[in-house]
Design an enzyme around this catalytic site. Sequence first.
Site, mmCIF file in Angstrom:
data_model
loop_
_atom_site.group_PDB
_atom_site.id
_atom_site.type_symbol
_atom_site.label_atom_id
_atom_site.label_comp_id
_atom_site.label_asym_id
_atom_site.label_seq_id
_atom_site.Cartn_x
_atom_site.Cartn_y
_atom_site.Cartn_z
ATOM 1 N N GLY A 157 0.861 -1.188 0.000
ATOM 2 C CA GLY A 157 0.000 0.000 0.000
ATOM 3 C C GLY A 157 0.890 1.227 0.000
ATOM 4 O O GLY A 157 2.015 1.200 -0.516
ATOM 5 N N ILE A 159 2.583 2.741 2.438
ATOM 6 C CA ILE A 159 3.880 2.653 3.130
ATOM 7 C C ILE A 159 4.818 1.686 2.401
ATOM 8 O O ILE A 159 5.985 1.997 2.155
ATOM 9 C CB ILE A 159 3.686 2.233 4.605
ATOM 10 C CG1 ILE A 159 2.849 3.288 5.338
ATOM 11 C CG2 ILE A 159 5.036 2.053 5.301
ATOM 12 C CD1 ILE A 159 2.436 2.911 6.758
ATOM 13 N N ARG A 241 1.877 -4.241 12.436
ATOM 14 C CA ARG A 241 1.308 -4.598 13.730
ATOM 15 C C ARG A 241 1.994 -5.854 14.225
ATOM 16 O O ARG A 241 2.267 -6.773 13.432
ATOM 17 C CB ARG A 241 -0.213 -4.839 13.617
ATOM 18 C CG ARG A 241 -1.051 -3.570 13.499
ATOM 19 C CD ARG A 241 -1.030 -2.739 14.776
ATOM 20 N NE ARG A 241 -1.833 -1.543 14.689
ATOM 21 C CZ ARG A 241 -1.379 -0.334 14.300
ATOM 22 N NH1 ARG A 241 -0.105 -0.179 13.976
ATOM 23 N NH2 ARG A 241 -2.179 0.705 14.260
ATOM 24 N N GLU A 270 1.946 -5.904 22.861
ATOM 25 C CA GLU A 270 2.417 -4.591 23.252
ATOM 26 C C GLU A 270 1.726 -4.075 24.518
ATOM 27 O O GLU A 270 0.498 -4.199 24.600
ATOM 28 C CB GLU A 270 2.087 -3.629 22.096
ATOM 29 C CG GLU A 270 3.246 -2.796 21.677
ATOM 30 C CD GLU A 270 3.041 -2.196 20.299
ATOM 31 O OE1 GLU A 270 3.069 -2.942 19.321
ATOM 32 O OE2 GLU A 270 2.844 -0.986 20.237
ATOM 33 N N HIS A 288 7.321 1.410 19.141
ATOM 34 C CA HIS A 288 6.192 1.846 18.306
ATOM 35 C C HIS A 288 6.281 3.359 18.003
ATOM 36 O O HIS A 288 5.360 4.130 18.306
ATOM 37 C CB HIS A 288 4.851 1.502 18.976
ATOM 38 C CG HIS A 288 3.743 1.307 17.980
ATOM 39 N ND1 HIS A 288 2.716 0.414 18.144
ATOM 40 C CD2 HIS A 288 3.502 1.906 16.786
ATOM 41 C CE1 HIS A 288 1.890 0.471 17.119
ATOM 42 N NE2 HIS A 288 2.353 1.380 16.277
HETATM 43 C C1 GLV Z 1 0.683 3.446 14.022
HETATM 44 O O1 GLV Z 1 0.984 2.314 14.278
HETATM 45 C C2 GLV Z 1 -0.411 3.781 13.161
HETATM 46 O O2 GLV Z 1 -1.204 2.892 12.819
HETATM 47 O O3 GLV Z 1 -0.524 4.959 12.808
#
Ligand code: GLV
Length: 322
Positions: A157, A159, A241, A270, A288
């Site tokens: 996607g 990112i 995640r 987490e 994170h």
């Molecule tokens: C961070 O993990 C987000 O989903 O923005």
Amino acid sequence: MKKVFITRKIPENGVMMLRDEGYEVDVSPRERPLTQDELINFLKLKQYDGVLSMLSDKIDMKVFDASPSVKIFANYAIGYDNFQIEEAKKRRVFLTNTPHGGVDRVAEHAWALILALTCKVIEGDKYIREGKYTGFDPMLLQGSKVRGKVLGLIGAGRIGTEVAKIGAHGFGMRVAYYDVVRNREIEEQHGATFWPTVDEVLKQSDVVSLHVPLLETTKHLIDADRLRMMKRSAILVNTSRGAVIHEISLVKALKQGMIAGAGLDVFEHEPALSPGLKELKNVVITPHIASSTVEARGDMARMAAQNIIDMFETGKPADVIY
Ligand code: GLV
């Protein structure tokens, strides 16, 4: 006057936007994520109209039941696996996220983890601080280069595409990717090759970076079997995640040298880490923070606040999830 509850302190620009619109805004006073019971107790204090939520807030039936006046939960995150979407739909509660907040920064962070591992940045830093450095040593902390190697992306996607761009144009890497939908941009602009299965990408890649949302279908996508498929020299990076990886299996794989290393910004449970993870030398871990720049976190505050404002002004927030 509309009332909004923000479940954790965020950059002030988001809070000011809401106050400037005349909203009454309460921000959680806790300097940590709220437990679900705490969140419910806060939501029962007033008839809130909107909630600006964090990815750590589980927004499910219990929360919806406790806050019938809330019309929108606006997540301060790209991901939204903390939302029970079907339940919100039934109750006609709007859910939004911040899909454009920090995309480039998360890609940069994935690269920071990749290079920290391949250039042994953390190990080297620790080595010096522990007073072990006695002078140049040709054999010391030999890493590996990424130039010309295969970058495997699971998820292509926004990112994933940014990560591909840096890998292809910055480091001359060949990019292999898997996604449920093909992405022509990544193929045409960054020379990426689509593979129809996760396994095919894992088998050929030197660096594997994960960029999928957490869904039923992606939970434990990287399990013991898939770790075994990877090259022994490969590294695995996760900025998506934590639960996309079966973390206990990863610890085992790293201990046994099944893969060379892992860079993790997210964890399955987490903030807890699986036993043994942080003792491993071939792991780089960050808390994170992949989207944590002043710019990105400010953008996310603005987007989440705007979604709430749009909800009440026009009934059409830009980033509705369903
Ligand atoms: C961070 O993990 C987000 O989903 O923005």
